[in-house]
Design an enzyme around this catalytic site. Sequence first.
Site, PDB file in Angstrom:
ATOM      1  N   GLU A  29       8.440 -14.512 -19.808  1.00 27.89           N
ATOM      2  CA  GLU A  29       8.111 -13.100 -19.652  1.00 27.89           C
ATOM      3  C   GLU A  29       6.877 -12.749 -20.501  1.00 27.89           C
ATOM      4  OE1 GLU A  29       8.605 -10.588 -17.944  1.00 27.89           O
ATOM      5  OE2 GLU A  29       8.363  -8.796 -19.178  1.00 27.89           O
TER       6      GLU A  29
ATOM      7  N   CYS B 222       0.867  -1.165   0.000  1.00 28.68           N
ATOM      8  CA  CYS B 222       0.000   0.000   0.000  1.00 28.68           C
ATOM      9  C   CYS B 222       0.910   1.223   0.000  1.00 28.68           C
ATOM     10  CB  CYS B 222      -0.865   0.023   1.252  1.00 28.68           C
ATOM     11  SG  CYS B 222      -1.788  -1.499   1.494  1.00 28.68           S
TER      12      CYS B 222
ATOM     13  N   LYS C 299       3.364 -11.447 -18.957  1.00 25.59           N
ATOM     14  CA  LYS C 299       2.833 -10.136 -19.338  1.00 25.59           C
ATOM     15  C   LYS C 299       1.425 -10.272 -19.890  1.00 25.59           C
ATOM     16  CE  LYS C 299       5.269  -8.229 -18.028  1.00 25.59           C
ATOM     17  NZ  LYS C 299       6.489  -7.816 -17.359  1.00 25.59           N
TER      18      LYS C 299
ATOM     19  N   LYS D 108       2.186  -2.605  -8.037  1.00 21.78           N
ATOM     20  CA  LYS D 108       3.521  -2.516  -8.634  1.00 21.78           C
ATOM     21  C   LYS D 108       4.591  -3.062  -7.708  1.00 21.78           C
ATOM     22  CE  LYS D 108       6.529  -0.962 -11.674  1.00 21.78           C
ATOM     23  NZ  LYS D 108       6.642  -1.815 -12.873  1.00 21.78           N
TER      24      LYS D 108
ATOM     25  N   ARG E 140       1.310   1.442  -5.960  1.00 20.42           N
ATOM     26  CA  ARG E 140       1.467   0.456  -4.886  1.00 20.42           C
ATOM     27  C   ARG E 140       0.177  -0.284  -4.574  1.00 20.42           C
ATOM     28  NH1 ARG E 140       5.274   0.545  -0.919  1.00 20.42           N
ATOM     29  NH2 ARG E 140       7.191   1.431  -1.694  1.00 20.42           N
TER      30      ARG E 140
ATOM     31  N   TRP F 238      -3.717  -1.863  -1.255  1.00 17.20           N
ATOM     32  CA  TRP F 238      -3.758  -3.146  -1.955  1.00 17.20           C
ATOM     33  C   TRP F 238      -4.201  -4.142  -0.897  1.00 17.20           C
ATOM     34  CZ3 TRP F 238      -1.396  -7.997  -1.626  1.00 17.20           C
ATOM     35  CH2 TRP F 238      -1.583  -8.817  -2.764  1.00 17.20           C
TER      36      TRP F 238
ATOM     37  N   HIS G 125       6.588 -33.884 -23.814  1.00 18.15           N
ATOM     38  CA  HIS G 125       6.491 -34.605 -22.537  1.00 18.15           C
ATOM     39  C   HIS G 125       5.183 -34.280 -21.818  1.00 18.15           C
ATOM     40  CE1 HIS G 125      10.543 -36.020 -23.057  1.00 18.15           C
ATOM     41  NE2 HIS G 125      10.907 -34.777 -23.357  1.00 18.15           N
TER      42      HIS G 125
ATOM     43  N   ASN H  85       0.940   0.030   5.871  1.00 11.93           N
ATOM     44  CA  ASN H  85       1.365  -0.791   4.731  1.00 11.93           C
ATOM     45  C   ASN H  85       2.066  -2.010   5.314  1.00 11.93           C
ATOM     46  OD1 ASN H  85       2.486  -1.888   2.396  1.00 11.93           O
ATOM     47  ND2 ASN H  85       4.242  -0.492   2.441  1.00 11.93           N
ATOM     48  N   GLY H  86       1.603  -3.218   4.955  1.00 15.27           N
ATOM     49  CA  GLY H  86       2.237  -4.435   5.470  1.00 15.27           C
ATOM     50  C   GLY H  86       1.189  -5.396   5.994  1.00 15.27           C
TER      51      GLY H  86
ATOM     52  N   GLU I 280      -0.996 -10.889 -17.053  1.00 16.85           N
ATOM     53  CA  GLU I 280      -1.115  -9.703 -16.208  1.00 16.85           C
ATOM     54  C   GLU I 280      -2.056  -8.645 -16.787  1.00 16.85           C
ATOM     55  OE1 GLU I 280       2.915  -8.313 -15.629  1.00 16.85           O
ATOM     56  OE2 GLU I 280       2.485  -7.741 -13.584  1.00 16.85           O
TER      57      GLU I 280
HETATM   58  O1  M6R Z   1      10.173  -4.548  -8.058  1.00 14.22           O
HETATM   59  P1  M6R Z   1      10.568  -5.946  -8.425  1.00 14.22           P
HETATM   60  O2  M6R Z   1      11.345  -6.011  -9.685  1.00 14.22           O
HETATM   61  O3  M6R Z   1      11.249  -6.674  -7.310  1.00 14.22           O
HETATM   62  O4  M6R Z   1       9.194  -6.685  -8.699  1.00 14.22           O
HETATM   63  C1  M6R Z   1       9.173  -8.051  -9.003  1.00 14.22           C
HETATM   64  C2  M6R Z   1       7.837  -8.465  -9.528  1.00 14.22           C
HETATM   65  O5  M6R Z   1       6.831  -8.165  -8.597  1.00 14.22           O
HETATM   66  C3  M6R Z   1       7.502  -7.793 -10.856  1.00 14.22           C
HETATM   67  O6  M6R Z   1       8.457  -8.062 -11.825  1.00 14.22           O
HETATM   68  C4  M6R Z   1       6.121  -8.280 -11.359  1.00 14.22           C
HETATM   69  O7  M6R Z   1       6.179  -9.620 -11.710  1.00 14.22           O
HETATM   70  C5  M6R Z   1       5.678  -7.407 -12.532  1.00 14.22           C
HETATM   71  N1  M6R Z   1       4.323  -6.976 -12.320  1.00 14.22           N
HETATM   72  C6  M6R Z   1       5.772  -8.107 -13.837  1.00 14.22           C
HETATM   73  O8  M6R Z   1       5.298  -7.332 -14.889  1.00 14.22           O
END
Ligand code: M6R
Length: 607
Positions: free
Chosen positions: A479, A2, A483, A602, A27, A74, A502, A98-99, A486
Amino acid sequence: MCGIVGVVGGRDATPIIFDALRRLEYRGYDSAGIATLVDGRIERRRAAGKLDNLAAVLARAPLAGVTGIGHTRWATHGAPTENNAHPHGTPRVSVVHNGIIENFETLRRELEQAGHVFVTETDSETVAQLVDFHLARGLSPREAAFATLRRLEGAYALAMIFAGHDNLLIGARHGAPLVVGYGENEMFLGSDSLALAPLTRRIAYLDDGDWVMVTPDGAEFFDASGERVERAVRTTALIAGSVGKDGYRHFMDKELHEHPVVIGQTLQRLIDPATRRVMLPDLPFDLAGLPRAAITACGSAFYAGLIGRYWLEGMAGLPVDIDVASELRYRDPPLTPGGLGLLISQSGETADTLAALRGMRARGQHILSVLNVEQSTMARESDVVLGTVAGPEISVASTKAFTAQLSVLACLTIAIGRARGTLTAAQEQDLVAELLDLPSRANEVFDQAPAIREMAAVVAEARDVLYLGRGSSFPVAMEGALKLKEVSYIHAEAYAAGEMKHGPISLIDSTVPIVATLPSGRLFEKTLSNLQEARARGGRLLVFTDTEGEARLRGLAEIVVALPTVSEFTAPVIQTIPVQMLAYEVALLKGTDVDQPRNLAKSVTVE
Ligand code: M6R
């Protein structure tokens, strides 16, 4: 996970807090709220959903006061409703958190037995009720906050205001970041310096366990035992002006288009173009003597690490262990003392990666972190930071940070290869030349946008998508799949191309598009065979290759995107850009919230 902010001073607090929350929305964006002190009383406004909803609430019912706290959430405990939105509190105290308070159930039971009535489903409300409990017994805000902190288990960054104390904020941090900002006759608390960037660049970082009393005149810091401590005030280099869409429809699109610049800027820090040599900063350990490396990270940063493993093992001859940080931190692998602990993170605040860093340090590793936010907690706890010069990345889906991470890992590989004698000076110069060529090759990728849009039209119709790659293209496929999930909410899985037969090959039919990353090179023929096997079973092939591989794929694949041909070494950098572009284009077709996809945040500062 958060975002929190606090203001104490002489100006109207709400607009300052709201503006800072905008910069913290990355956040979390499930709900938001602000509380201020008005004539000694606590007033509060909250709304479920994005900040625009809070703006509407504030327009209907403005909030006065010069001291206040704000939060963008969040959700962890309790649904993202207005009732669960922060700030939480009682007439005596208001708290943003936050936490995760891990012992909140025990505390809540005790407080309920003492007559406290909880009104939310959150763990955070426990903090407010516990402070209230102590205030009701006659403790001062300072005493009540300290007594509360001593009971909390878990992770927290907190900001609090107190009825009847118009010029006071109390902040605390344990396992989640918090900074103090110094203004002119006003002071701030924030989750990060970016949130405070237009307000002040003079920042003090709380150490883990610290808490702080903030008034318009300054800040008094205390450690976990309650002893007064000094924390240095530093001037940050962040500029708020760089956090804009610059005419792009989404941050993700803007950040995708920044790949070439970011790669160039990052390489510029680590390469001397005149000698074509990699120039790392002074290191407190000897690269030649490293027995092995342990890499860890989360999400996209982990995939960058996987590509780093191909490079470090294949080119520098360094044995590499790699694991996602959330697994590594509880696996307790025996690490060779004196090894390299290599952490990768855009934010430098990811809770699992940070915990893994601490675990690696405890097991005698030299800590080298590849970070984008160079003022982050991980930066402060590392022996060496190699910065990715990506600038602020706002879109929740990481894009440009990934190629910046690869740029650093490529340079690190060359430096280690040279130190260990697996690369000659001439080889180093050739590899550096390939790296220096990357920004312009990356630029050429955008010429393929029309073909990528054609692919997107196919993918957008699918329920499931398979991504395939071999060698260092396999993490690129991962990746791409991440993406797509996401930002478009389409289910996608990445497989090593050779693993298809396999098991996953049974999934193939005409409704499951197969996105393959297939640059020319040693592994081209092998992967091509796997694609032929998929085609023979009715699979629809959408392939990213290069100009050299293009002719071999015409007739086999439904859509071929021919990227600039580069070396096998740098191919994953180039191949990453179009797989991310594909996800963006699919998200546009699906009409999702591209920059703030559902359920995500994020910066993942909780476990
Ligand atoms: O800030 P960080 O690079 O440590 O974050 C790691 C992941 O949370 C981050 O890469 C996440 O998977 C992204 N949303 C991917 O697009």
